[in-house]
Write a protein that holds these residues in place. Structure first.
Motif, PDB file in Angstrom:
ATOM      1  N   SER A  74       0.826  -1.209   0.000  1.00  0.00           N
ATOM      2  CA  SER A  74       0.000   0.000   0.000  1.00  0.00           C
ATOM      3  C   SER A  74       0.858   1.256   0.000  1.00  0.00           C
ATOM      4  CB  SER A  74      -0.926   0.012   1.219  1.00  0.00           C
ATOM      5  OG  SER A  74      -1.556   1.270   1.351  1.00  0.00           O
ATOM      6  N   MET A 113      -5.652  -2.045   4.931  1.00  0.00           N
ATOM      7  CA  MET A 113      -5.454  -0.600   4.842  1.00  0.00           C
ATOM      8  C   MET A 113      -6.360   0.144   5.818  1.00  0.00           C
ATOM      9  SD  MET A 113      -5.116   0.458   0.838  1.00  0.00           S
ATOM     10  CE  MET A 113      -5.278   2.193   1.280  1.00  0.00           C
ATOM     11  N   HIS A 121      -6.285  -0.187  -7.563  1.00  0.00           N
ATOM     12  CA  HIS A 121      -5.247   0.423  -6.740  1.00  0.00           C
ATOM     13  C   HIS A 121      -5.319   1.961  -6.779  1.00  0.00           C
ATOM     14  CE1 HIS A 121      -3.400   1.047 -10.623  1.00  0.00           C
ATOM     15  NE2 HIS A 121      -2.355   1.656 -10.099  1.00  0.00           N
ATOM     16  N   ASP A 181      -5.773   3.977  -3.455  1.00  0.00           N
ATOM     17  CA  ASP A 181      -4.540   3.935  -2.674  1.00  0.00           C
ATOM     18  C   ASP A 181      -3.541   4.960  -3.199  1.00  0.00           C
ATOM     19  OD1 ASP A 181      -2.650   2.714  -0.763  1.00  0.00           O
ATOM     20  OD2 ASP A 181      -1.657   1.943  -2.564  1.00  0.00           O
TER      21      ASP A 181
END
Length: 217
Positions: free
Chosen positions: A43, A111, A169, A172
């Protein structure tokens, strides 16, 4: 604000030092936790937030050192913090841009979970520092870092939920880039205040201790 000192009551210097020591310890622990999980999960947002904790720990350490120092050294400490935050922001931005090509979606639950833990840590720090949010560039930099951390943690939690929902993604990466922006914005704010205070000190002349002391801000 008294010359060369933050706007604190007579008991505040010891209390403020204790508060800084506490938040310094909190930030070092959370840096280790987020850095490890960020590397394991891939992450970028957690890596950025981990660097945020590391930068804050350095900021609190420098603020502790600067208390009681001459005005000249307080200006220097504030500038070191400002340029360090700017460097961290650029590093996070570079890491985020690389991930646009090579990144994969990190575990969203992880996360959000670590983001929530970081939020609790930073809310605790915020409560410890809230009475000391006004003062010179060194005092204000400690408050700005903690305030920005709370915003960053909430963003990480939301990004984790969006990653979980979308499998992409992009949330992120975008949050990591937003954290980089917070770094840079705080750096510019700290540097501007330090420069303004130094100009005011030079204009008003030296105080009793031989250093130029500007008026209260």
């Amino acid at each position: 604000m008294a010359c060369c000192e933050p706007e604190l009551d007579k008991q505040a210097p010891v209390a403020y030092r204790n508060a800084l020591i506490a938040v310094l310890a909190i930030n070092l622990v959370m840096f280790g936790v987020e850095a490890a999980v960020g590397l394991f999960s891939g992450s970028r947002a957690l890596r950025a937030d981990a660097l945020d904790f590391l930068g804050d720990a350095a900021t609190y350490g420098l603020t502790l050192w600067a208390l009681g120092q001459s005005l000249t050294w307080r200006f220097r400490a504030a500038r070191i913090k400002g340029f360090s935050l700017l460097l961290l922001g650029l590093l996070v931005l570079a890491d985020s841009l690389v991930s646009l090509i090579t990144g994969a979606a990190p575990p969203g639950v992880m996360m959000s979970g670590i983001g929530a833990l970081a939020l609790v840590a930073n809310l605790t720090s915020l409560m410890l520092l809230v009475r000391y949010r006004q003062g010179d560039a060194n005092i204000r930099s400690a408050w700005l870092c903690t305030r920005n951390d709370v915003l960053a943690n909430i963003s990480v939690i939301v990004a984790g939920l969006l990653v979980l929902a979308s499998g992409s993604h992009w949330p992120d990466v975008l949050v990591a880039m937003a954290i980089a922006g917070l770094f840079c914005h705080s750096a510019v704010s700290i540097l501007r205040q330090a420069n303004a205070e130094q100009r005011a000190g030079q204009r008003d002349g030296p105080g009793p201790g031989g250093d130029g002391c500007g008026p209260a801000r």
